[in-house]
Every structure is written in structure tokens, then in C-alpha cells.
Design a protein around this motif. Structure first.
Motif, PDB file in Angstrom:
ATOM      1  N   LEU A  12      25.919  47.698  40.674  1.00  0.00           N
ATOM      2  CA  LEU A  12      27.172  47.292  40.331  1.00  0.00           C
ATOM      3  C   LEU A  12      27.453  46.089  40.949  1.00  0.00           C
ATOM      4  CD1 LEU A  12      30.009  48.657  39.324  1.00  0.00           C
ATOM      5  CD2 LEU A  12      30.376  49.359  41.825  1.00  0.00           C
ATOM      6  N   TYR A  13      28.423  45.231  40.431  1.00  0.00           N
ATOM      7  CA  TYR A  13      28.951  43.867  40.749  1.00  0.00           C
ATOM      8  C   TYR A  13      29.545  44.259  42.327  1.00  0.00           C
ATOM      9  CZ  TYR A  13      32.961  45.784  38.355  1.00  0.00           C
ATOM     10  OH  TYR A  13      33.890  46.500  37.914  1.00  0.00           O
ATOM     11  N   ALA A  14      29.412  42.953  42.914  1.00  0.00           N
ATOM     12  CA  ALA A  14      29.802  43.071  44.517  1.00  0.00           C
ATOM     13  C   ALA A  14      31.343  43.106  44.320  1.00  0.00           C
ATOM     14  CB  ALA A  14      29.320  41.903  45.212  1.00  0.00           C
ATOM     15  N   PRO A  15      32.095  43.512  45.290  1.00  0.00           N
ATOM     16  CA  PRO A  15      33.823  43.375  45.455  1.00  0.00           C
ATOM     17  C   PRO A  15      34.121  41.650  45.310  1.00  0.00           C
ATOM     18  CG  PRO A  15      32.742  44.897  47.313  1.00  0.00           C
ATOM     19  CD  PRO A  15      31.672  44.192  46.358  1.00  0.00           C
ATOM     20  N   GLN A  16      33.596  40.972  45.685  1.00  0.00           N
ATOM     21  CA  GLN A  16      33.794  39.529  45.614  1.00  0.00           C
ATOM     22  C   GLN A  16      33.789  39.027  44.275  1.00  0.00           C
ATOM     23  OE1 GLN A  16      35.101  38.031  48.359  1.00  0.00           O
ATOM     24  NE2 GLN A  16      35.637  36.391  46.942  1.00  0.00           N
ATOM     25  N   HIS A  17      32.721  39.563  43.400  1.00  0.00           N
ATOM     26  CA  HIS A  17      32.714  39.095  42.231  1.00  0.00           C
ATOM     27  C   HIS A  17      33.846  39.578  41.235  1.00  0.00           C
ATOM     28  CE1 HIS A  17      31.105  38.653  38.048  1.00  0.00           C
ATOM     29  NE2 HIS A  17      31.411  39.639  37.855  1.00  0.00           N
ATOM     30  N   LEU A  18      34.406  40.605  41.486  1.00  0.00           N
ATOM     31  CA  LEU A  18      35.595  41.295  40.798  1.00  0.00           C
ATOM     32  C   LEU A  18      36.845  40.502  41.280  1.00  0.00           C
ATOM     33  CD1 LEU A  18      36.647  43.319  38.805  1.00  0.00           C
ATOM     34  CD2 LEU A  18      37.183  44.847  40.620  1.00  0.00           C
ATOM     35  N   LYS A  19      36.926  40.037  42.482  1.00  0.00           N
ATOM     36  CA  LYS A  19      38.172  39.366  43.057  1.00  0.00           C
ATOM     37  C   LYS A  19      38.122  38.128  42.429  1.00  0.00           C
ATOM     38  CE  LYS A  19      38.361  42.053  47.284  1.00  0.00           C
ATOM     39  NZ  LYS A  19      38.274  42.121  48.953  1.00  0.00           N
ATOM     40  N   GLN A  20      36.744  37.401  42.392  1.00  0.00           N
ATOM     41  CA  GLN A  20      36.784  35.945  41.617  1.00  0.00           C
ATOM     42  C   GLN A  20      37.269  36.074  40.140  1.00  0.00           C
ATOM     43  OE1 GLN A  20      32.892  34.891  42.717  1.00  0.00           O
ATOM     44  NE2 GLN A  20      33.540  34.195  44.854  1.00  0.00           N
ATOM     45  N   THR A  21      36.974  37.161  39.628  1.00  0.00           N
ATOM     46  CA  THR A  21      36.989  37.295  38.162  1.00  0.00           C
ATOM     47  C   THR A  21      38.342  37.603  37.832  1.00  0.00           C
ATOM     48  OG1 THR A  21      34.830  38.265  37.665  1.00  0.00           O
ATOM     49  CG2 THR A  21      36.415  38.661  36.150  1.00  0.00           C
ATOM     50  N   LEU A  22      39.150  38.283  38.693  1.00  0.00           N
ATOM     51  CA  LEU A  22      40.795  38.850  38.631  1.00  0.00           C
ATOM     52  C   LEU A  22      41.243  38.355  39.999  1.00  0.00           C
ATOM     53  CD1 LEU A  22      40.117  42.284  37.035  1.00  0.00           C
ATOM     54  CD2 LEU A  22      41.017  40.365  35.819  1.00  0.00           C
TER      55      LEU A  22
END
Length: 347
Positions: free
Chosen positions: A14-24
Motif C-alpha cells: 500500500l502507498y505510504a501516508p505521505q504519498h496520499l497527503k501529497q496527492t490530496l
């Protein structure tokens, strides 16, 4: 001889939390809403803000579109009563189950058992951003201890549920959360475990967790200073009567805890009858106004339509109707809030 993963079907990265925060990412306006919500709720808990806290919204979010429609109505209502009632939208994505059932939007966003968790986290974060853009602070329950890393920066109030209040994992997790947190009493209706959880979570802890970069890490916390009690009834029935409320406040005083609590008008306190929540709300408001303002708020499960429906396989749910616990309809909810605001303005 194989000794591991004997019952594991698959392991999917699964993608890292930071990746989702950067995406959204969080726009400044939404960050301001979240921060202001946390500050206001903290002030209400501490008694420096006299407004009544109302955490109102669906039992669970299953349709972001319908959830957005509800949030727009609640945002308009919040502006009308903001002088005396601080409205926070209930935005629940995880549903603890006694046995089995739909586990919530994060686990199963497609409502079909496909359990696309990667999609669920994105949908949940996107929805919280929409709620924040409306100027509404959001409340949720944290169940899986990894989920806060993906969405907690958008949450102004959090609950630890009746089934997890006794969990050491959740007490440790709470000790590091950034928003005010309410511990619900256990499913038996007794609240001592929640008070113990408050004591535990205000202490520093060290535990295994997930970093923003997705690395398993040792998390060390400072402890949480603004936890409080949430009474939601239990197997023996309701627990919001004046005797129980005074008993809970007294026990918190004796334990050196900040004696403040809110009441969940749903669950066993209303015998899971959606329309009965109004009667519980009225009694709690009366207690707040005429007996003890340390009971500073209430929770209401509310959606567009009154009631609930079963989630049927291969069938689209009826719009605006809960697929988990029964909810109070919008018209009844609006009247409940407006009537309470009138009473609060007269005190």
C-alpha cells in the motif's frame, strides 16, 4: 516445513501516508477549519467556551455524494446556531462489527465485498477535504491504528469506540493524537474502562507504528491532555440518567481527571430507535442548562432520511438512507438543533 502465512491469502503493498497527503494536500482554508475546530472543541471541553457541542451526522459515510449533500445542509445550519451550539459533522469511515458485516468506506468503498482499501483511503481523505471546504469541522472514530496516518490531519474530534476503549493499542494511539478524543463506555454500559483509558492515554507511551513515509517505526508520544468520557449506554440499557451522570463526574474528580463528558443519543441510550434520540437530546440539554454544564454536549446519528436499510448484494442502496445504524431524518434533526439554540440563548 512452512511455518508462516498459513492462512494468508495475499499481501498487497500500500502507498505510504505521505504519498496520499501529497496527492490530496490540505488547502490553507481547510487547515484553518480543522485547527479552529480543534481549538473550539478544546475550549468547550475546558469550559472556557460556553457553547453546547453537537456532533451530528450519519452513522457511517457510504456514499460521498449523499454525504456531501448532508454536509451542505449541516453547514448552513451551523451558521445559524454558531453563537450557542458548535456543530461538528460526524464522518465515520470505519465500522467495528460484533460479528461480521460491512466494515465501512475505508475497507469496502465499493459496497460489494471487494475490499479495495487503497481506494477507500483516497475516497475518505477526499471526502474530509470536501467537508473542510464547507467550513465544517469533522469527527470520526479511529479503529485501525494505521488509518490516522492517512486522514487524521483533517479531523477535529475523534472517538475511541465501545469495543476498543479497553484496548492498550488504542490507548497508546490516543496518547499521540492531535485532536480532542472521547472514550466511549464499554458495550456493557460501564464507564470505568473509559476512565482508565483516559488515565492511560494522558501518559507518554512508546509503541510500534507507521511513519508518514510508510516505514514501521517506534512511535514515542507525549500523552494526551484533552480526552473525555462519552456515555452511549450498553447491554443493560441507557446510562444518561442524572444519577449516572453525577456518578461519572464524581469518579472523574476522584481520579484526578478533568470531569467533563458528552452523551451519545444513539445506540443503547435510544435503544437503537432513530426517533428516540430526540428525547435523549432534550434530557441532556436540560441537564446541561439546569443541573451541571460539565455535561457539555451530545452526539446524534442523523442523515437525510429517517431509519436504515439492509445492504443487499448487487443492489444500489436507496439514496439518503443509512446502511448501518438507523438515523434521524434531516427535518427532525434541523428542528432539534434550532429548538435547542432557542433554549440556550435564553439562559
Amino acid at each position: 516445513m512452512k511455518l508462516e502465512d498459513l492462512r494468508i491469502r495475499s499481501v498487497e503493498p500500500l502507498y505510504a501516508p505521505q504519498h496520499l497527503k501529497q496527492t490530496l494536500p490540505v488547502p490553507d482554508s481547510v487547515a484553518a477549519t480543522v485547527d479552529q475546530g480543534r481549538r473550539a472543541i478544546t475550549d468547550i471541553i475546558q469550559g472556557t467556551d460556553r457553547r453546547f457541542l453537537a456532533i451530528v451526522g450519519p452513522c457511517s459515510i457510504h456514499s460521498p455524494t449523499e454525504g456531501r449533500a448532508y454536509a451542505e445542509r449541516l453547514s448552513d445550519l451551523a451558521r445559524k446556531v454558531n453563537d450557542v451550539i458548535y456543530l461538528v459533522m460526524r464522518v465515520y469511515f470505519e465500522k467495528p462489527r460484533t460479528t461480521v458485516g460491512w466494515k465501512g468506506l475505508v475497507t469496502d468503498p465499493n459496497l460489494d465485498g471487494s475490499d479495495d482499501i487503497a481506494k477507500g483511503l483516497k475516497v475518505a481523505r477526499s471526502f474530509l477535504l470536501e467537508v473542510g471546504q464547507l467550513g465544517l469541522p469533522a469527527a470520526t472514530e479511529f479503529l485501525d491504528p494505521m488509518v490516522p496516518q492517512y486522514i487524521a490531519d483533517l479531523v477535529s474530534w475523534a472517538a475511541i469506540g465501545a469495543r476498543t476503549t479497553e484496548s492498550q493499542t488504542h490507548r497508546e494511539m490516543t496518547s499521540g493524537l492531535s485532536m480532542p478524543v472521547g472514550f466511549k463506555n464499554g458495550t456493557d454500559g460501564e464507564f470505568q474502562s473509559a476512565l482508565d483509558a483516559m488515565l492511560s492515554s494522558r501518559q507518554p507511551h512508546s509503541f510500534l507504528g507507521l511513519s508518514a513515509e510508510g516505514q514501521v517505526s517506534v512511535i514515542r508520544t507525549n500523552g494526551h491532555p484533552t480526552t473525555h468520557l462519552v456515555l452511549r449506554g450498553g447491554r443493560k440499557g441507557s446510562n444518561y440518567d442524572p444519577t449516572t451522570l453525577f456518578e461519572a463526574l464524581g469518579k472523574m474528580d476522584k481520579m484526578g481527571l478533568h470531569a467533563r463528558l458528552i452523551v451519545d443519543c444513539s445506540h443503547a441510550n435510544s435503544n437503537k430507535q432513530a426517533t428516540a434520540q430526540g428525547g435523549v437530546w432534550d434530557e441532556i440539554l436540560d441537564f446541561h442548562l439546569n443541573k451541571d454544564a460539565r455535561v457539555f454536549g451530545a452526539m446524534v446519528e442523523s442523515f437525510i432520511e429517517t431509519g436504515r436499510q439492509e445492504l443487499a448484494p448487487h443492489q444500489t442502496p436507496k439514496p439518503g438512507l443509512s446502511i448501518t445504524d438507523p438515523c434521524l431524518g434531516w427535518q427532525e434533526t434541523e428542528q432539534l438543533i434550532l429548538s435547542a439554540a432557542e433554549k440556550l440563548r435564553k439562559r
